[in-house]
Design a protein around this motif. Structure first.
Motif, short mmCIF file in Angstrom:
data_model
loop_
_atom_site.label_atom_id
_atom_site.label_comp_id
_atom_site.label_asym_id
_atom_site.label_seq_id
_atom_site.Cartn_x
_atom_site.Cartn_y
_atom_site.Cartn_z
N UNK A 1 0.86 -1.18 0.00
CA UNK A 1 0.00 0.00 0.00
C UNK A 1 0.90 1.24 0.00
N UNK A 2 0.34 2.39 -0.33
CA UNK A 2 1.13 3.63 -0.29
C UNK A 2 1.67 3.85 1.12
N UNK A 3 0.85 3.51 2.12
CA UNK A 3 1.27 3.68 3.50
C UNK A 3 2.52 2.87 3.83
N UNK A 4 2.66 1.70 3.23
CA UNK A 4 3.85 0.89 3.47
C UNK A 4 5.13 1.66 3.13
N UNK A 5 5.08 2.42 2.05
CA UNK A 5 6.27 3.18 1.64
C UNK A 5 6.57 4.28 2.65
N UNK B 1 -10.91 5.32 12.17
CA UNK B 1 -12.26 5.22 12.71
C UNK B 1 -12.39 3.91 13.48
N UNK B 2 -13.14 3.94 14.55
CA UNK B 2 -13.28 2.76 15.40
C UNK B 2 -13.85 1.57 14.62
N UNK B 3 -14.80 1.83 13.71
CA UNK B 3 -15.43 0.71 12.99
C UNK B 3 -14.50 0.06 11.98
N UNK B 4 -13.33 0.64 11.77
CA UNK B 4 -12.35 0.15 10.81
C UNK B 4 -11.23 -0.59 11.54
N UNK B 5 -11.33 -0.68 12.88
CA UNK B 5 -10.21 -1.14 13.69
C UNK B 5 -9.75 -2.56 13.37
N UNK C 1 -4.97 -6.23 8.55
CA UNK C 1 -4.36 -6.05 7.23
C UNK C 1 -3.17 -5.10 7.22
N UNK C 2 -3.13 -4.19 8.19
CA UNK C 2 -2.08 -3.16 8.16
C UNK C 2 -1.08 -3.34 9.30
N UNK C 3 -1.58 -3.26 10.52
CA UNK C 3 -0.66 -3.20 11.66
C UNK C 3 0.18 -4.46 11.82
N UNK C 4 -0.42 -5.60 11.53
CA UNK C 4 0.29 -6.87 11.76
C UNK C 4 1.61 -6.91 11.00
N UNK C 5 1.67 -6.29 9.83
CA UNK C 5 2.90 -6.39 9.03
C UNK C 5 4.05 -5.56 9.59
N UNK C 6 3.73 -4.54 10.40
CA UNK C 6 4.79 -3.68 10.93
C UNK C 6 5.37 -4.19 12.24
N UNK C 7 4.73 -5.20 12.83
CA UNK C 7 5.20 -5.74 14.10
C UNK C 7 6.65 -6.22 13.95
N UNK C 8 7.47 -5.85 14.93
CA UNK C 8 8.88 -6.23 14.88
C UNK C 8 9.74 -5.25 14.12
N UNK C 9 9.12 -4.31 13.39
CA UNK C 9 9.88 -3.31 12.64
C UNK C 9 9.89 -1.95 13.34
#
Length: 301
Positions: A31-35, A53-57, A63-71
């Motif tokens: 995603x663009x955010x990854x860059x 937004x809370x409903x998007x948590x 999909x997003x936060x899990x990939x940054x764990x450890x980085x």
């Protein structure tokens, strides 16, 4: 102290449709955010905070936060229309969020160090993060010592329609004096960049003119100023359904009151984003080129 990156990810892409934040655009589905996160880590940022937004948590965590764990350490805060200062109640028919500066205020309890603010769906480029990180790490001895990355307008255009940009003016010390939101900036047939001003006159912009792409550098005292200004805003516009509390509104107020200075940092980074659905193939191609050139590895996280 390492600065924090604060990512505004609470919005939906109205013109583009769908959640731009989750759109896989890179060669390996990035995603663009990854860059932005990758560039921020490389530039020396120490933490990332997302406002969503809370409903998007759940979707966001999976999909997003899990990939940054450890980085890099990550935290999440939530923006909602009912999060108002004590003494104010959200009108029952209010559906529109309160704007980008309200989103910034949601992080006041978790950010205690200098921080940069970015949009989740904008590609800012490696140099922009390095320039901002260096500035956020410099010593400060007073409140209101802020900065923003001024992208050259020629590095932010799309061939697929007009864009809105905060066109910046600076003083001799590169401090911001005004940000004027200009709509319908587009290429002329001769390749020049032009817009129509409030008097209906056509104005041409030098491609090197600095524009704000919402990459700001603040210190935590900005939260106190924001709270004060938000109360003033609500006193006037609480019952105005479409009124929004934007970052440039607060910054402009603080510059003119003499309470803040905002250094405009130059970058040669090319900004791009998916403003229109027709922009998507071009963004995919540009990201592929950056990978092919070795700017980004195949596996970023």
């Amino acid at each position: 102290m390492k600065p924090t990156l604060y990512v505004l990810a609470a919005g939906m892409g109205s013109r583009y449709g769908g959640l731009k934040q989750l759109d896989p655009l890179g060669p390996q589905g990035q995603t663009i955010m990854d860059y932005s996160i990758y560039d921020a880590i490389r530039a020396g940022f120490g933490k990332v905070v997302f406002v969503i937004r809370k409903d998007f948590e759940q979707d966001f965590r999976d999909k997003i936060l899990s990939k940054y764990e450890g980085h890099i350490p990550v935290e999440v805060v939530f923006q909602s229309t009912d999060k108002l200062p004590e003494g104010y109640t959200c009108p029952p028919d209010r559906t529109k969020p309160w704007g980008t500066n309200h989103a910034v205020m949601m992080a006041s309890d978790v950010i205690k160090e200098p921080f940069a603010v970015i949009n989740a769906d904008d590609f800012y480029g490696r140099d922009a993060f390095e320039v901002m990180a260096r500035d956020l790490m410099r010593p400060r001895d007073h409140k209101g010592d802020y900065s923003m990355v001024g992208f050259r307008v020629g590095n932010t255009m799309t061939e697929n329609g007009s864009v809105s940009r905060g066109v910046c003016s600076t003083d001799a010390d590169s401090n911001l004096t005004t940000v004027v939101e200009r709509t319908a900036i587009a290429y002329d047939p001769d390749g020049s960049i032009a817009f129509t001003d409030e008097n209906g006159d056509k104005q041409t912009l030098d491609p090197a003119t600095p524009v704000s792409m919402n990459l700001w550098g603040f210190t935590p005292d900005y939260f106190d100023f924001s709270d004060r200004e938000f109360r003033k805003f609500l006193d006037k516009d609480l019952n105005t359904p479409k009124a929004e509390f934007f970052i440039p509104l607060v910054v402009d107020t603080l510059i003119h009151s003499g309470e803040a200075t905002v250094k405009v940092l130059d970058t040669d980074s090319r900004w791009f984003g998916v403003t229109y659905a027709a922009d998507r193939p071009g963004v995919v191609a540009k990201l592929a080129e950056l990978h092919a050139a070795g700017v980004y590895p195949d596996k970023m996280f």
